[in-house]
Each structure stands twice: as structure tokens, then as C-alpha cells.
Write an enzyme that holds these catalytic residues in place. Structure first.
Site, PDB file in Angstrom:
ATOM      1  N   GLY A   1       0.817  -1.199   0.000  1.00 20.25           N
ATOM      2  CA  GLY A   1       0.000   0.000   0.000  1.00 20.25           C
ATOM      3  C   GLY A   1       0.853   1.251   0.000  1.00 20.25           C
ATOM      4  CB  CYS A   2       0.121   4.681  -1.170  1.00 17.32           C
ATOM      5  SG  CYS A   2      -1.535   4.862  -0.480  1.00 17.32           S
ATOM      6  CE1 TYR A   3      -1.447   8.331   4.391  1.00 12.17           C
ATOM      7  CE2 TYR A   3      -3.340   6.992   3.779  1.00 12.17           C
ATOM      8  CZ  TYR A   3      -2.793   8.224   4.082  1.00 12.17           C
ATOM      9  OH  TYR A   3      -3.587   9.350   4.102  1.00 12.17           O
ATOM     10  CB  ALA A   4       1.909  -0.010   3.856  1.00 14.29           C
TER      11      ALA A   4
END
Length: 842
Positions: free
Chosen positions: A659-662
Site C-alpha cells: 500500500g501507499c501509506y505502508a
């Protein structure tokens, strides 16, 4: 010295060196000239500077070292680069060499503060006049007649050095007064000798602002104008206390301190270990005793990592731009310790934290624990300094030659010569030793300098010292050859893709970082067909654009129920229309072998039937899933190349795209995992493109105007993803902002011990050295600067004043490195292409 203050401040004559690839380009702001002759002079200065820097790169050290130290030196105000104390004998005997060395530093944009003595010249004049120089405790007794000679000599030598620099094309400014204010040291005992009470660096700053090297004498004045003589070593120390430069260098004609009994140059003095004993030595007297005492007093007022180098003029560049340094290094240091059992360690965790820096362990605490446990069954001895900046583990071998099993040194440990301290302890304790180092190790040259012999095979170097028997050397080489042959054989797997090729892209090349990961290259040029399932959203559009510029990929199918029948925009290499592909259609295409790579760009919880349909027909197509459906599935490979094993990704058929945030959170936290004392807190804000194309308050520009919307305050799926991959709990609070694209993450990280901002940044620089998509910045990165760019910027590194806690800021484009760019990295790895094929660095 390792003292930083503030950011880079460019004066009108400061130049900065910028290196790209194997060549060197130097950009600088020259002094303004007019007319054709001025342009020619400016061009000649440019070429001279460029040649000088290239010569340094080629001759005194590795490009890595020079780049590292130039970045290091230009990170502070110009007047805080270095204080260089020049002995009077240097001006008499090595004037041209001194001027050349100082000119070199000025040509690469550095402004050392030079303070010189004039002792030999004074003595020569006094002796010619029949006056015997008189000293007490190394301090010259200065009566009025002597003072007249002192003042004349200082002015003459100062002018001589300034003239020599001007002939080298370097502006220099004589500063013979106005810097040091003093009172009488002891008027009855020493007469006209001063004790400095104030240092005014205004003349120094003015000189540097004008683009001129400041050249100082050590003359001082009382408040009522009386000139007093001050020992140049003492004056240099007082100046350094105020300036707090990155480097303090004493130049003398001997190139260091010479041991009075052995006649050998002393390489390192660790004051905490050696000062008391050293000052009792009969040969430590007069000027030598005063110099060591003054240096110790100076270092007691500076950070413990500070140091003073006593070197020759010819070694100035080596001292400043290489890890090995030169001459005599004097530092406070720490007392050295030795341990022969694990229960002797006051803190076994500190020992483990030091070992985890070894590339062999690749940052794995589990591997470190296993290694330390194995020491219970071994005969060993650990040598280290108190904070474990350098650690050596020596094991007894079956034969007669002990083995240096581990030698782990932090970045500060190398720069501050802690490695030399620990090595000296090992060498004094072990008359003979053997050890191995990877052939491509950045420190190989350091070990070559300390070995009597070496032997290279299969990418590793065997070193030894102190072995006199030819038969013994033959035996250790034989054992080494057998071990590396077996190790190499065990690593070879059939059809295993290569980690790099010799046809690397310019300016990137093969890169191996200190964690054992590397940029992935392959020689494959075979075209491959890609099918995108669910490519209506922003990520799908960005991926289509990236594939359009890829040298080997072509789009075979793009599926979107809502856009079926329309032309695929952004793809110009062939006419492709959107299709509405059902599970049966996907299975049929897979069975026919018409697709090499499937990309699932579907919402969470939707793609499983498609994946099962591909698996059921037993085809050869590979899959990258952009959703969260398989990020927690151990049968899939998690595709974050900068943190995970690239060879594993390359050999996988199914990869879960992070994921992007991750992605941003993991990259921002991972380097500090060995130092964590608790749960990091992540405050994240994304542009509204992260909310997708389906209308909602989180992507409604009217709702977002002048607003910030927090959502999923607990248990966000990225919180679980980060915790699972890093192996530690985190708190994550996401928000959406009023911009379109880009994420900013502000992360508070609790630490086991206090680290300076410089220490933290160094950890990140080492961890991501050689990663072209990861930029480590000194300043706080801004989200507006990351939009449309492929990488991640990590910076800030704010350390709490009283708590062992650091705040790190990371920015990432949620549609690119947070999704499409990372997907293409994984596709490239899985299909055997250059990892960055189709990704234009920006």
C-alpha cells in the site's frame, strides 16, 4: 571533528562539487569579471577546479569517501569547516606545498581558517642576536625585546603565506589582530604572554563572506591595546572552542607526534585510555607536553566524538577526504573493554545492537541472537569501545591462528578512528591473526594496509598478519579455498536470475548497500504482454502511462466494465480498447498463453476469483495484485524491493504490491528497527486521489477546501500491514488533504538510547546507500515536491531534547511509488528486466 551547525550557507564565492557516475562536474559561482579575458579566466578556473577534483577522486581515496566528506563539510556554515594550525617550520620548509593544499580546498568550495605560528623563525633571529630562547612549561618567556622579534616574525610569515596563496589564484586576507583579546597569563613569570579571554570571529566571517581565506596570527591584545604573545597551539584551541569546526588540524613538519623512545609516529592517542600514562613519559616535555595538554583541554569542551589530527602538509587532503586519515589522531574516545564470556557484558543488548550493523546479518535481530547464542559454545574474545562503535570478535581456531570472526564499525566509528583503537587492541593482544572480507567491501583497502598477506577467491579476500611459517600460510589458504568453493556452490540455483549485469544503465550501475541488498539488473530484452484488470482508476492510468514508455512491455488487454469499448487513453504503441473481461475470459487467455503478466487493479476483496481462475488452468502467467487481498498471505511475495530480497521477488509468480501509506511508513521506520524502544506513531495525510474515483466526501474538493479530514482513526488496514512487515506494532492515523496527489508522513519513533540528528541521518544514509528511488534529506521534505515523482524522500530527523525519541518525515506519491511505480519495479524483477526499466528518474 563531528560537530554540525545549521544548514549549508553559500557565500558569493562558495563552490559546490557535484559528482555523477565516473566523471566529475564542478559547478561554482566565480568572481565576476568582464570582457573576453574575464570569460577566459573564468573558463580556465573552471577547468582547473574540475581537474583538481578529478585528481583527488583518482588518487587519494574512493569516490564514495570524497563524495561523503564533501557533503559532510558543505552541510555547515563556511567558517565552521576547519581550523588549521600551521607550525612555523611549515612556512619555512613547505610553503609552496602548504599553499597548494589550501588552494585545493578553496577550489572545491571550502574555507579553512588558518592560524600559524612562527617559533623557529623567532628562535633563529634571537640566536643570531645572541639571545637564548627561554621557556617555562613549553611557554616562551617574552620580554619587550623578544616581543619586537615575535611581532616582526608574525607579520613577515603571515604576509609570506598570503602572497603564496595569491600566487595560487586564491584570495587570502591577513588577519594579524582583532580576533583575540587577552589578559596577562602571569606577568612576573612569563612577562608579555597572554591568556585569551575572548575570541571575536567577526573578522573571520567578513573574510569568508568576501571570498578570502582568513590567515591569522596568534597575537592578542589586552583591553588597553598591549600586544601579547600567545602560543599558537593554545590560540588554535581557543579559536576552535568558539568556532566548533568539523575538523581541527595541526600541521607540523614531522607529520604527527613521534614517540620519544621508539622513534615511530603515533597513529592514535585515545586520551581516556592513555593521557595519564602519556604525560608521565620522560620524552613528553616542553612543546609536546603543552600541545597534548591543550588538545585535551580543548576536547573536554567539545562533543566526545570530536578529534584533533596532527599531520604533515602533504597528508592534508587524505586526512580530510578519506576514512583512513593520516598522521596522529587525538580524541577523547572511550576506554576499551574486552569480554571472554557473555555473562561479562553489562548490556548484552548493546553488543547485539552493534553486531546488527554487520551486512552479514542484513538487519535481522533473529540472526544476531542466533550468532550471540553460538558464542556460548566457542572460545572467543570481544574487543570494543564502551559505546560499541567498533566491535571485534576473535575466535580461537582448530589450528594455531586465531580468526577475526567479526569486525563491525559504525559510520562514526570509522570517521573518528575508533576502528583503529580497537584494531590496535586486537593487534597488541594477538601476535598473529587471519580474517576474511568480501572482495567488493568498501573497507578492503583499510584491511590491506593492516595485513602481511592476502589471497582472493570467489569474491572473498583472506587476510593474515604475523604468520612466519610458509606451511601455515599454505594451510590457511587451502582451508579458505575449500570453504569459499563450497559456499559458492551452495548458492548456485538452476535458472536463478542474475542480480546485475555488466550492461548497467549509466549513472546508476551495480549497487550493493550495507544491508546486502542491491539494485537488480538483468540482460533480458524479450518483450512481454501485460493485461490490466480493473484499470479505470488513477493508479491504472499511471501504470498504462509507464508501460507506454517501457522498452519491452506491451499492453495486450485492459479490462474495465464501465469503459468497455472505448479506446485506452495514454497508450500510443498500438490500438487497444477497454474490455469487460470476466473470470472465464481471464482463465481462457491464461490457458492460451496470451498474457505474460497480469496486474490486478481491483478494489479490495474483488480479485480472488480472477486469481483462482488463472491458477486453475496451470498457466505460466505471473500476477501482481495492487489490492490488499494478498498482503497478509504467506504464499505470496510482498513486493517492496528496497526492504525485501529482490531475488525472491524475481523468482516469484505472485506478488502483493504494498500500500501507499505502508510503503512510505516502512521505508521511514525500517532503518531504526534495531533501536526501537516502543511503538512508532504515524500521522499521515494523503491527497484526495488516494480516495479513488468513486465520489465521496474524501475526494470532494468542496468539502476539502480549507479542510483536513481524519478517517479510520484506528485499525486501518495499512496499520496492520506495516506492523506485519516490520514485526513491530505501530499506530497510524490517516487524513486526507485538499491537494490531489502525494502523501506526507510524520512519524514519532521512540528509541532505546539517545541518538543525535546526525547519527540518525547517517543510519538512513547507510541503509539506503545505492537505492535510486530513496532520497535521504537533511531538511523536512515537502509533499508538494514529491507529486509526480517516482521515489520517496525521508528527512527532518528531529531529535527530542530530553527524550530518546526522533521524529522522521517521509513523502511519497501515492499513485507512483505508492502504487504504479512500485508495481512496475516488481514486474521488471519478475520478468528479468532492469528494475528501473520504464521508470525515468526525476
Amino acid at each position: 571533528m563531528i560537530v554540525r551547525r545549521g544548514g549549508l550557507r553559500l557565500t558569493r564565492s562558495v563552490r559546490s562539487a557535484v559528482y555523477r557516475g565516473a566523471s566529475c562536474h564542478v559547478a561554482y559561482r566565480p568572481r565576476m569579471t568582464t570582457g573576453l579575458n574575464g570569460d577566459l579566466r573564468q573558463s580556465a578556473r573552471y577547468n582547473s577546479t574540475r581537474s583538481t577534483v578529478i585528481q583527488l577522486l583518482n588518487n587519494i581515496g574512493s569516490k564514495r569517501e570524497v563524495e561523503q566528506y564533501l557533503r559532510y563539510f558543505t552541510s555547515v556554515d563556511s567558517q565552521q569547516f576547519a581550523v588549521i594550525k600551521v607550525g612555523g617550520a611549515i612556512i619555512t620548509q613547505n610553503l609552496n606545498e602548504l599553499a597548494s593544499s589550501l588552494a585545493f580546498l578553496n577550489h572545491v568550495g571550502l574555507f579553512p581558517i588558518v592560524l600559524h605560528g612562527t617559533g623557529p623563525q623567532i628562535n633563529e633571529i634571537l640566536e643570531a642576536e645572541g639571545v637564548i630562547p627561554d621557556y617555562i612549561d613549553g611557554i616562551r618567556i617574552t620580554d619587550s625585546k623578544t616581543m619586537s622579534v615575535v611581532r616582526r616574525c608574525f607579520l613577515e610569515q603571515n604576509l609570506k603565506l598570503v602572497d603564496a596563496l595569491e600566487k595560487q589564484g586564491v584570495r587570502a586576507r591577513p588577519i594579524t589582530g582583532g580576533v583575540f583579546t587577552a589578559e596577562y597569563l602571569d606577568r612576573e613569570k612569563y612577562q608579555l604572554v597572554g591568556k585569551i579571554t575572548k575570541v571575536d570571529n567577526t573578522p573571520i566571517e567578513a573574510s569568508i563572506q568576501a571570498g578570502a581565506l582568513p590567515i591569522l596570527t596568534s597575537l592578542a591584545e589586552t583591553s588597553d591595546g598591549q600586544i601579547l604573545n600567545v602560543n599558537a597551539d593554545v590560540a588554535a584551541g581557543e579559536l576552535a572552542r568558539v568556532i566548533q569546526p568539523l575538523k581541527i588540524v595541526y600541521l607540523n613538519e614531522k607529520g604527527g607526534l613521534i614517540h620519544g623512545e621508539t622513534g615511530e609516529k603515533i597513529s592514535v592517542i585515545n586520551l581516556d585510555e592513555e593521557y595519564d600514562g602519556l604525560m608521565k613519559q620522560p620524552w613528553v616535555k616542553y612543546g609536546t607536553k603543552l600541545k597534548i595538554k591543550e588538545i585535551r583541554d580543548l576536547l573536554m569542551h567539545l562533543p566526545r566524538s570530536s578529534s584533533v589530527a596532527i599531520i604533515s602538509t602533504g597528508d592534508l587532503q587524505k586526512e580530510l577526504f578519506t576514512d583512513s586519515g593520516a598522521g596522529t589522531m587525538i580524541r577523547r574516545g572511550y576506554k576499551l573493554l574486552t569480554r571472554e564470556r557473555l555473562d561479562q557484558f553489562e548490556s548484552l543488548d548493546a553488543f547485539k545492537m552493534a553486531l546488527i550493523e554487520d551486512p552479514f546479518f542484513a538487519g535481522s535481530a533473529h540472526l544476531v541472537d542466533s550468532y550471540v547464542d553460538s558464542l556460548n559454545d566457542a572460545t572467543f574474545k570481544v574487543y570494543a569501545d564502551e559505546p560499541f562503535e567498533a566491535v571485534a570478535v576473535v575466535k580461537e581456531s582448530v589450528g594455531d591462528i586465531p580468526i577475526l570472526d567479526k569486525f563491525v564499525v559504525s559510520k562514526d566509528g570509522w570517521q573518528n578512528n575508533v576502528a583503529d583503537n580497537v584494531w590496535s587492541a586486537v593487534q597488541s593482544d594477538r601476535k598473529c591473526l587471519q580474517w576474511t572480507v568480501p572482495e567488493d567491501s568498501e573497507r578492503a583497502s583499510w584491511f590491506f594496509d593492516r595485513a602481511d598477506g592476502s589471497f582472493v577467491k570467489n569474491g572473498r579476500i583472506l587476510f593474515w598478519y604475523g604468520i612466519e611459517s610458509a606451511d601455515t600460510i599454505t594451510n590457511i589458504i587451502k582451508d579458505f579455498s575449500n570453504s569459499v568453493t563450497q559456499t559458492a556452490s551452495s548458492r548456485i540455483q538452476p535458472h536463478q536470475p542474475r542480480l546485475y549485469s555488466t550492461l548497467a544503465r549509466p549513472n546508476i550501475g551495480r549497487t550493493l548497500n550495507n544491508q546486502g541488498t542491491c539494485r537488480y539488473y538483468s540482460s533480458s530484452t524479450k518483450s512481454a504482454r501485460v493485461a490490466l484488470i480493473g484499470a479505470r482508476g488513477y493508479t491504472g492510468q499511471n501504470l498504462i502511462s509507464l508501460i507506454n514508455s517501457h522498452p519491452y512491455l506491451e499492453i495486450a488487454h485492459v479490462s474495465s466494465r464501465e469503459l468497455a469499448g472505448k479506446d485506452v487513453e495514454g497508450y500510443t504503441r498500438s490500438a487497444v480498447k477497454y474490455e469487460n473481461l470476466l473470470v472465464d475470459d481471464v482463465a481462457r487467455l491464461e490457458k492460451e498463453g496470451g498474457v505474460d503478466m497480469w496486474v490486478m487493479a481491483l478494489p479490495n476483496g474483488v480479485c480472488k476469483p480472477f486469481v483462482n481462475g488463472i491458477a486453475d488452468v496451470g498457466g505460466n502467467g505471473a500476477i501482481v495484485d495492487l489490492s490488499a487481498d494478498y498482503r497478509f498471505d504467506d504464499t505470496w511475495t510482498y513486493g517492496l524491493p528496497e526492504l525485501n530480497d529482490r531475488s525472491v521477488i524475481a523468482n516469484s509468480k505472485t506478488v502483493a504490491n504494498p500500500g501507499c501509506y505502508a510503503t512510505g511508513s516502512q521505508l521511514a521506520i525500517a532503518p531504526l528497527l534495531p533501536y526501537l524502544s516502543g511503538q512508532p506513531t504515524i500521522f499521515g495525510v494523503s491527497g484526495y486521489s488516494g480516495a479513488g474515483t468513486k465520489p465521496s466526501p474524501k475526494n470532494d474538493v468542496n468539502v476539502l477546501s480549507d479542510n483536513l479530514i481524519p478517517y479510520a482513526l484506528t485499525d486501518h488496514i495499512h496499520e496492520a500491514e506495516v506492523a506485519t512487515q516490520l514485526g513491530t506494532n505501530v499506530s497510524f492515523i490517516p487524513h486526507v488533504g485538499q491537494w490531489f496527489q502525494g502523501i506526507t508522513l510524520t512519524i514519532s519513533i521512540p528509541l532505546q538510547k539517545h541518538l543525535s540528528s546526525k547519527d540518525v541521518r547517517s543510519i538512513y544514509e547507510e541503509r539506503y546507500d545505492g537505492e535510486p528511488l530513496i532520497q535521504v534529506a537533511q531538511d523536512i521534505p515537502l509533499v508538494k515536491d514529491i507529486a509526480g515523482k517516482h521515489g520517496v524522500v525521508i528527512g527532518g530527523f528531529g531529535v527530542h531534547s530530553s527524550q530518546p525519541r526522533v521524529v522522521v518525515v517521509a513523502t511519497i506519491d501515492n499513485l507512483l511509488k505508492g502504487a504504479a511505480t512500485q508495481c512496475l519495479q516488481n514486474i521488471n524483477l519478475m520478468l528479468g528486466y532492469d528494475e528501473l526499466a520504464g521508470i525515468v528518474l526525476n
